[in-house]
Write a protein that holds these residues in place. Structure first.
Motif, PDB file in Angstrom:
ATOM      1  N   ARG A  87     -59.892 -36.402  66.444  1.00  0.00           N
ATOM      2  CA  ARG A  87     -61.063 -37.182  66.015  1.00  0.00           C
ATOM      3  C   ARG A  87     -60.963 -38.621  66.508  1.00  0.00           C
ATOM      4  O   ARG A  87     -61.942 -39.210  66.963  1.00  0.00           O
ATOM      5  N   TYR A 102     -70.968 -33.381  66.560  1.00  0.00           N
ATOM      6  CA  TYR A 102     -70.605 -32.365  65.558  1.00  0.00           C
ATOM      7  C   TYR A 102     -70.359 -30.975  66.144  1.00  0.00           C
ATOM      8  O   TYR A 102     -70.459 -29.984  65.438  1.00  0.00           O
ATOM      9  N   PRO A 107     -65.738 -31.514  60.220  1.00  0.00           N
ATOM     10  CA  PRO A 107     -65.941 -32.808  59.575  1.00  0.00           C
ATOM     11  C   PRO A 107     -64.733 -33.173  58.731  1.00  0.00           C
ATOM     12  O   PRO A 107     -64.002 -32.297  58.270  1.00  0.00           O
ATOM     13  N   GLU A 111     -66.674 -36.189  54.620  1.00  0.00           N
ATOM     14  CA  GLU A 111     -68.008 -36.110  55.197  1.00  0.00           C
ATOM     15  C   GLU A 111     -68.766 -34.977  54.534  1.00  0.00           C
ATOM     16  O   GLU A 111     -68.205 -33.973  54.143  1.00  0.00           O
TER      17      GLU A 111
END
Length: 116
Positions: A87, A102, A107, A111
């Motif tokens: 990330r 995405y 996530p 999130e």
């Protein structure tokens, strides 16, 4: 052999073909059934592939990443620290999240799924 579901699936008619890239060790599976997509087949195949790969310290990915449908499956082959490092690298090169948003990484737990 059959498995029970709302409709039965005859797994004896399912074909699996593996092909890949010798240089990087990627293997693709092409699974086909004369009956087309069947949720029972997916329910049998996916856990087996993820577990078998994890037991051999392999990874689940493709040339383009984990894909839009199954980013959470990345945890089968990468620990949370590795996913977080991925990330952070993405954030360096794509700070606004506009490059394939995405689509590759799951996530963060903080999130909300509604952002997907």
């Amino acid at each position: 052999a059959s498995t029970s579901a709302s409709t039965s699936l005859d797994v004896s008619k399912v074909s699996v073909l593996g092909y890949g890239h010798l240089g990087d060790g990627n293997l693709h599976l092409n699974v086909s059934s004369p009956d087309g997509y069947h949720p029972a087949l997916e329910a049998i195949l996916e856990p087996f592939v993820y577990e078998w790969t994890a037991e051999r310290r392999g990874s689940i990915s493709a040339e383009h990443g984990i894909g839009a449908m199954k980013p959470r499956e990345l945890a089968h082959s990468k620990d949370e620290a590795s996913i977080e490092a991925m990330r952070r690298v993405k954030e360096v090169f794509d700070p606004r999240g506009i490059l394939n948003p995405y689509k590759v990484l799951p996530p963060r737990s903080t999130e909300h799924r509604s952002k997907l």
